[in-house]
Design a protein around this motif. Structure first.
Motif, mmCIF file in Angstrom:
data_model
loop_
_atom_site.group_PDB
_atom_site.id
_atom_site.type_symbol
_atom_site.label_atom_id
_atom_site.label_comp_id
_atom_site.label_asym_id
_atom_site.label_seq_id
_atom_site.Cartn_x
_atom_site.Cartn_y
_atom_site.Cartn_z
ATOM 1 N N ASP A 11 33.543 -23.374 -7.174
ATOM 2 C CA ASP A 11 33.547 -23.475 -8.640
ATOM 3 C C ASP A 11 32.251 -22.952 -9.227
ATOM 4 O OD1 ASP A 11 36.022 -24.613 -8.612
ATOM 5 O OD2 ASP A 11 35.268 -26.674 -8.598
ATOM 6 N N LEU A 12 32.419 -22.376 -10.435
ATOM 7 C CA LEU A 12 31.246 -21.925 -11.200
ATOM 8 C C LEU A 12 31.156 -22.758 -12.464
ATOM 9 C CD1 LEU A 12 28.970 -19.902 -12.007
ATOM 10 C CD2 LEU A 12 30.755 -18.553 -13.107
ATOM 11 N N THR A 13 30.089 -23.487 -12.618
ATOM 12 C CA THR A 13 29.854 -24.235 -13.852
ATOM 13 C C THR A 13 28.378 -24.098 -14.183
ATOM 14 O OG1 THR A 13 31.565 -25.852 -13.350
ATOM 15 C CG2 THR A 13 29.924 -26.470 -15.010
ATOM 16 N N GLN A 14 28.105 -23.506 -15.326
ATOM 17 C CA GLN A 14 26.705 -23.345 -15.690
ATOM 18 C C GLN A 14 26.559 -23.326 -17.208
ATOM 19 O OE1 GLN A 14 26.089 -19.445 -13.767
ATOM 20 N NE2 GLN A 14 25.582 -18.649 -15.805
ATOM 21 N N VAL A 15 25.392 -23.755 -17.641
ATOM 22 C CA VAL A 15 25.077 -23.754 -19.063
ATOM 23 C C VAL A 15 24.371 -22.454 -19.399
ATOM 24 C CG1 VAL A 15 23.794 -24.902 -20.910
ATOM 25 C CG2 VAL A 15 24.860 -26.266 -19.090
ATOM 26 N N GLY A 16 24.780 -21.870 -20.535
ATOM 27 C CA GLY A 16 24.160 -20.621 -20.954
ATOM 28 C C GLY A 16 24.041 -20.556 -22.459
ATOM 29 N N SER A 17 23.711 -19.386 -22.931
ATOM 30 C CA SER A 17 23.532 -19.167 -24.364
ATOM 31 C C SER A 17 24.307 -17.934 -24.771
ATOM 32 C CB SER A 17 22.045 -18.998 -24.682
ATOM 33 O OG SER A 17 21.862 -18.761 -26.064
ATOM 34 N N HIS A 18 24.916 -18.041 -25.950
ATOM 35 C CA HIS A 18 25.700 -16.906 -26.449
ATOM 36 C C HIS A 18 25.357 -16.702 -27.923
ATOM 37 C CE1 HIS A 18 29.118 -14.198 -25.604
ATOM 38 N NE2 HIS A 18 29.288 -14.260 -26.924
ATOM 39 N N SER A 19 25.116 -15.469 -28.310
ATOM 40 C CA SER A 19 24.682 -15.154 -29.678
ATOM 41 C C SER A 19 25.840 -14.605 -30.497
ATOM 42 C CB SER A 19 23.539 -14.135 -29.654
ATOM 43 O OG SER A 19 22.427 -14.656 -28.960
ATOM 44 N N LEU A 20 25.978 -15.116 -31.708
ATOM 45 C CA LEU A 20 26.969 -14.607 -32.664
ATOM 46 C C LEU A 20 26.339 -14.598 -34.057
ATOM 47 C CD1 LEU A 20 30.368 -16.359 -31.786
ATOM 48 C CD2 LEU A 20 29.804 -13.942 -31.500
ATOM 49 N N THR A 21 26.798 -13.713 -34.898
ATOM 50 C CA THR A 21 26.365 -13.757 -36.300
ATOM 51 C C THR A 21 27.165 -14.838 -37.023
ATOM 52 O OG1 THR A 21 27.999 -12.159 -37.072
ATOM 53 C CG2 THR A 21 25.884 -11.282 -36.266
ATOM 54 N N TRP A 22 26.630 -15.306 -38.125
ATOM 55 C CA TRP A 22 27.350 -16.317 -38.892
ATOM 56 C C TRP A 22 28.632 -15.743 -39.472
ATOM 57 C CZ3 TRP A 22 26.682 -21.115 -38.082
ATOM 58 C CH2 TRP A 22 25.446 -21.608 -37.666
ATOM 59 N N ASP A 23 28.620 -14.459 -39.815
ATOM 60 C CA ASP A 23 29.853 -13.832 -40.302
ATOM 61 C C ASP A 23 30.922 -13.822 -39.222
ATOM 62 O OD1 ASP A 23 29.095 -13.393 -42.877
ATOM 63 O OD2 ASP A 23 28.813 -11.221 -42.713
ATOM 64 N N ALA A 24 30.513 -13.574 -37.957
ATOM 65 C CA ALA A 24 31.479 -13.548 -36.857
ATOM 66 C C ALA A 24 32.080 -14.931 -36.650
ATOM 67 C CB ALA A 24 30.794 -13.062 -35.578
ATOM 68 N N ILE A 25 31.242 -15.947 -36.742
ATOM 69 C CA ILE A 25 31.743 -17.322 -36.581
ATOM 70 C C ILE A 25 32.731 -17.666 -37.691
ATOM 71 C CG2 ILE A 25 31.082 -19.751 -36.658
ATOM 72 C CD1 ILE A 25 28.436 -18.938 -35.292
ATOM 73 N N PHE A 26 32.354 -17.361 -38.930
ATOM 74 C CA PHE A 26 33.228 -17.717 -40.052
ATOM 75 C C PHE A 26 34.490 -16.863 -40.068
ATOM 76 C CE2 PHE A 26 34.389 -17.706 -44.638
ATOM 77 C CZ PHE A 26 34.701 -19.055 -44.718
ATOM 78 N N ASP A 27 34.369 -15.602 -39.659
ATOM 79 C CA ASP A 27 35.530 -14.724 -39.575
ATOM 80 C C ASP A 27 36.531 -15.264 -38.559
ATOM 81 O OD1 ASP A 27 36.766 -11.953 -40.139
ATOM 82 O OD2 ASP A 27 36.651 -12.021 -37.949
ATOM 83 N N THR A 28 36.034 -15.928 -37.517
ATOM 84 C CA THR A 28 36.897 -16.503 -36.484
ATOM 85 C C THR A 28 37.584 -17.785 -36.971
ATOM 86 O OG1 THR A 28 35.462 -15.613 -34.745
ATOM 87 C CG2 THR A 28 36.943 -17.429 -34.137
ATOM 88 N N LEU A 29 36.814 -18.630 -37.637
ATOM 89 C CA LEU A 29 37.327 -19.947 -38.022
ATOM 90 C C LEU A 29 38.038 -19.967 -39.376
ATOM 91 C CD1 LEU A 29 34.238 -22.123 -36.974
ATOM 92 C CD2 LEU A 29 36.298 -21.639 -35.633
ATOM 93 N N GLY A 30 37.611 -19.109 -40.301
ATOM 94 C CA GLY A 30 38.093 -19.158 -41.683
ATOM 95 C C GLY A 30 39.593 -19.139 -41.870
ATOM 96 N N PRO A 31 40.318 -18.179 -41.252
ATOM 97 C CA PRO A 31 41.770 -18.112 -41.491
ATOM 98 C C PRO A 31 42.501 -19.398 -41.131
ATOM 99 C CG PRO A 31 40.988 -16.082 -40.500
ATOM 100 C CD PRO A 31 39.833 -17.031 -40.467
ATOM 101 N N SER A 32 42.023 -20.124 -40.132
ATOM 102 C CA SER A 32 42.684 -21.370 -39.741
ATOM 103 C C SER A 32 42.518 -22.453 -40.790
ATOM 104 C CB SER A 32 42.110 -21.872 -38.408
ATOM 105 O OG SER A 32 42.354 -20.943 -37.376
ATOM 106 N N MET A 33 41.525 -22.307 -41.672
ATOM 107 C CA MET A 33 41.263 -23.325 -42.685
ATOM 108 C C MET A 33 41.775 -22.935 -44.060
ATOM 109 S SD MET A 33 37.484 -24.767 -41.631
ATOM 110 C CE MET A 33 36.708 -23.161 -41.394
ATOM 111 N N LEU A 34 42.618 -21.891 -44.140
ATOM 112 C CA LEU A 34 43.243 -21.566 -45.420
ATOM 113 C C LEU A 34 44.085 -22.746 -45.896
ATOM 114 C CD1 LEU A 34 44.246 -17.849 -44.818
ATOM 115 C CD2 LEU A 34 42.572 -18.709 -46.469
ATOM 116 N N ASP A 35 44.661 -23.456 -44.950
ATOM 117 C CA ASP A 35 45.295 -24.738 -45.266
ATOM 118 C C ASP A 35 44.298 -25.811 -44.839
ATOM 119 O OD1 ASP A 35 47.004 -26.719 -45.980
ATOM 120 O OD2 ASP A 35 48.344 -26.491 -44.268
ATOM 121 N N GLU A 36 44.569 -26.555 -43.821
ATOM 122 C CA GLU A 36 43.616 -27.483 -43.242
ATOM 123 C C GLU A 36 43.808 -27.432 -41.731
ATOM 124 O OE1 GLU A 36 43.721 -31.436 -44.791
ATOM 125 O OE2 GLU A 36 43.318 -30.814 -46.860
#
Length: 350
Positions: free
Chosen positions: A229-254
């Motif tokens: 098994d591979l289990t490790q903690v790491g770091s991943h970089s995203l822009t805030w626009d990328a995060i909101f672009d990913t989550l936003g459509p799901s919250m058009l309702d709730e």
């Protein structure tokens, strides 16, 4: 517009039957609606409550004083005086009609009780502080009421009563139409203003193309060895626009926090493979999970920017999930990120 006025007639009754009949006839000839004790039904209902209601609905009040003070209430005041005081208290225009020669009233129509006679004198004096007319007999009283009430109506306008089919005059119809047009115009302006104004996010906080580092946990197993098994903690970089672009459509309702978090995790996996990290070539069933701390930071940041807020729909008590939805600013910002501009407009502008 023809109005009819309700006029309350107050007096003692037994000694003034003829006089009251004459007054009522005079009011009817003036197209007024007389109201008095003759019209009160017998019953168990509190009589004073009923009388008060009729006085309150009346436009004018007439009190007729003869030779009797009348039956008294528990407070030691006659019903006639109590009615008079209540009409004055309400501000209803009143007029008194006082017998011209009290000493000439037949004995049978006077108070035999000296205390009642004294109260009548006091009441007569009270009434005479306002507009009054003297009367001699029933016929004289009728004519005095006609002239007196005409004067009262002229100098003290009252709402009166209007037939339902006459109340909507052409003038009133025009006025209502104008008001409806004004309301429609104001509503249109409000809608246009709401449509044209874009709610803004709070740009005091990191947003747009600014990058944030998310703490994540990678899990999977090495190729050819499911037990490794591979289990490790790491770091991943995203822009805030990328995060909101990913989550936003799901919250058009709730959307539940769990579903949103899973959405972001899927985005992280796709993004990781797209970056062609060399170490991922030997990993099978790779998954990426954002840590609780980083997820909490994402939620706080989106709230601080004014992009999301708690869901408000009513749900069963058994539903313990946390729901999130877009604010108006979030909706507008998502549209600016996702909406595709017209190619024709672009060519025209260039």
């Amino acid at each position: 517009m023809d109005k009819r006025y309700q006029v309350f007639i107050s007096s003692t009754f037994v000694d003034l039957v003829d006089e009251r009949r004459e007054v009522m006839q005079a009011l009817l000839e003036m197209d007024c609606m007389p109201a008095g004790m003759e019209l009160f039904p017998a019953g168990n209902e509190d009589q004073w409550t009923l009388i008060k209601g009729v006085i309150e609905q009346s436009d004018y009040y007439l009190v007729i004083l003869g030779g009797r003070y009348g039956s008294m209430t528990e407070e030691g005041i006659s019903y006639t005086e109590k009615e008079y005081d209540y009409a004055v208290e309400l501000g209803i225009p009143v007029m008194g009609f006082v017998i011209a020669a009290p000493d000439n009233v037949p004995v049978g129509k006077t108070d035999k009780n000296e205390a009642a006679a004294a109260k009548l004198d006091e009441f007569r004096a009270k009434v005479q502080t306002r507009m009054t007319k003297d009367w001699k007999n029933a016929e004289d009283l009728g004519s005095k009421v006609t002239r007196g009430l005409m004067h009262l109506i002229k100098n003290n306008p009252r709402p009166g009563w209007v037939r339902g089919d006459h109340a909507m005059t052409p003038e009133v119809q025009v006025e209502i139409a104008e008001l409806e047009a004004k309301v429609a115009k104001l509503e249109k302006k409000e809608i246009e203003a709401s449509a044209s104004s874009v709610a803004l996010i709070d740009r005091n906080f990191a947003h747009g193309q600014e990058v944030t580092d998310l703490e994540v946990i990678y899990t999977g197993y090495l190729s050819g060895d499911v037990e490794d098994d591979l289990t490790q903690v790491g770091s991943h970089s995203l822009t805030w626009d990328a995060i909101f672009d990913t989550l936003g459509p799901s919250m058009l309702d709730e959307a539940t926090e769990r579903a949103l978090r899973a959405k972001l995790n899927s985005r992280l996996v796709v993004d990781l493979w797209a970056r062609s990290e060399s170490w991922t070539e030997d990993v099978q069933d790779l998954s990426v999970d954002i840590t609780d701390e980083s997820w909490g930071s994402v939620v706080v940041q989106l709230r601080a920017l004014g992009l999301i807020t708690n869901g408000s729909k009513r749900r069963p008590v058994s539903d313990k999930a946390v729901y999130w939805k877009l604010t108006q600013a979030g909706d507008d910002y998502l549209v600016s990120l996702r909406a595709v501009p017209s190619a024709a407009k672009h060519q025209h502008d260039s």
